[in-house]
Write an enzyme that holds these catalytic residues in place. Structure first.
Site, short mmCIF file in Angstrom:
data_model
loop_
_atom_site.label_atom_id
_atom_site.label_comp_id
_atom_site.label_asym_id
_atom_site.label_seq_id
_atom_site.Cartn_x
_atom_site.Cartn_y
_atom_site.Cartn_z
N HIS A 30 45.18 30.34 41.15
CA HIS A 30 43.91 29.74 41.86
C HIS A 30 43.65 28.53 41.35
O HIS A 30 42.91 27.57 41.83
CB HIS A 30 42.64 30.74 41.69
CG HIS A 30 42.96 32.16 42.34
ND1 HIS A 30 42.72 32.02 43.63
CD2 HIS A 30 42.90 33.29 41.83
CE1 HIS A 30 42.86 33.41 44.14
NE2 HIS A 30 43.07 34.10 43.02
N GLN A 132 49.14 42.17 36.98
CA GLN A 132 47.70 42.56 37.13
C GLN A 132 47.50 43.64 38.10
O GLN A 132 48.25 43.82 39.25
CB GLN A 132 47.13 41.27 37.87
CG GLN A 132 46.78 40.20 36.91
CD GLN A 132 45.81 39.02 37.69
OE1 GLN A 132 46.00 38.12 38.09
NE2 GLN A 132 44.62 39.55 37.35
N GLU A 134 44.84 44.86 40.52
CA GLU A 134 43.75 44.36 40.99
C GLU A 134 43.56 44.81 42.58
O GLU A 134 43.00 44.18 43.42
CB GLU A 134 43.77 42.97 40.81
CG GLU A 134 44.74 42.10 41.12
CD GLU A 134 44.62 40.78 41.02
OE1 GLU A 134 43.44 40.08 40.66
OE2 GLU A 134 45.78 39.90 40.92
N ASP A 160 39.18 40.86 42.55
CA ASP A 160 40.06 41.36 43.38
C ASP A 160 39.93 42.97 43.51
O ASP A 160 39.88 43.49 44.57
CB ASP A 160 41.51 41.11 43.22
CG ASP A 160 41.48 39.60 43.66
OD1 ASP A 160 40.96 39.37 44.79
OD2 ASP A 160 42.39 38.67 43.16
C1 3PY Z 1 40.51 38.74 39.33
O1 3PY Z 1 39.31 39.26 38.79
O2 3PY Z 1 40.99 39.21 40.49
C2 3PY Z 1 41.23 38.06 38.61
O3 3PY Z 1 42.40 37.68 39.01
C3 3PY Z 1 40.84 37.47 37.33
O4 3PY Z 1 39.70 36.55 37.41
MG MG Z 2 42.56 38.14 41.09
#
Ligand code: 3PY
Ligand code: MG
Length: 239
Positions: A30, A132, A134, A160
């Site tokens: 990002h 991640q 998410e 996310d």
């Molecule tokens: C999220 O919160 O989705 C991230 O990837 C980190 O801020």
């Molecule tokens: Mg994210």
């Protein structure tokens, strides 16, 4: 505990990397920076205390290859939501025969302070792969995702994850926290370090640590700068 780097300032990175934190995470998903910027900044922080890591723009062989070629010690891969995606992420980080990372070891070897051949022989063992978690479906499939050999840490993305569960703007809604707790428990059970991208404040982060999270973003260079300034002004004004 680590911090996010979202701008292209070598001085900010160097200051952050010598502030007592364990890692700094350059955000190429990002943030406005490109791999070219991070490639230069990594030279500033290579002898600092904190370990430099990169969050790549996507789970993509070329994005990961170019990130690791800067000399970063690991990658954070966004949106890993299936076993296949987890296997791909690990494979992109490993030289053959274990994976499909193409080789150009001179630059990362220089950052690590070793020879290119030494880098070729040690990188597969040393590079951290952090996935991640998410998406709601990633939580549902967490056992199969973590059954993949080579994943060092999970890193929950509260924003996310809450979005995917329909709780937009409520990253720590009780239902989201329930999902996070599942990721935490399964990570612990499977010997993978449980991490989370951020907490709401210092008190909240203390609670996350008490729960068992061990790889936690405590802020970015910008939020930490702002907080430091606000605290100084508050103390001077005795508010
Ligand atoms: C999220 O919160 O989705 C991230 O990837 C980190 O801020
Ligand atoms: Mg994210």
């Amino acid at each position: 505990m680590g911090a996010w780097m979202t701008t292209g300032s070598p001085e900010a990175a160097w200051t952050l990397a010598n502030s007592g934190i364990d890692w700094i995470l350059f955000d190429l998903e990002h943030g406005p920076c490109s791999v070219e910027t991070v490639n230069t900044i990594i030279h500033y922080v290579k002898d600092a205390q904190a370990t430099p890591l990169i969050r790549v723009v996507w789970n993509d062989v070329n994005a990961i290859k170019r990130a690791l070629d800067t000399g970063a010690y690991g990658v954070v891969v966004p949106w890993v939501s299936s076993k296949e995606e987890a296997m791909n992420a690990v494979s992109y980080c490993r030289y053959p025969p274990e994976g499909i990372r193409g080789a150009a070891p001179a630059r990362p070897a220089e950052v690590w302070g070793i020879t290119p051949n030494e880098y070729l022989l040690t990188a597969n063992r040393e590079i951290m792969v952090i996935v991640q978690i998410e998406r709601e479906e990633a939580v549902e499939r967490i056992e199969e995702i973590l059954s993949v050999d080579g994943i060092d840490a999970t890193f929950i993305g509260p924003t996310d994850l809450s979005n995917s569960m329909g709780f937009v703007g409520e990253p720590f809604h009780p239902k989201v926290v329930e999902a996070m707790d599942k990721v935490l428990d399964v990570s612990k059970e499977m010997g993978v370090t449980p991490g989370i991208a951020y907490g709401l404040n210092s008190q909240h982060i203390r609670e996350l640590i008490k729960k068992g999270f061990r790889f936690i973003g405590v802020g970015s260079e910008l939020t930490l700068l702002q907080k430091g300034c606000q605290d100084v002004l508050k103390a001077i004004r005795q508010e």
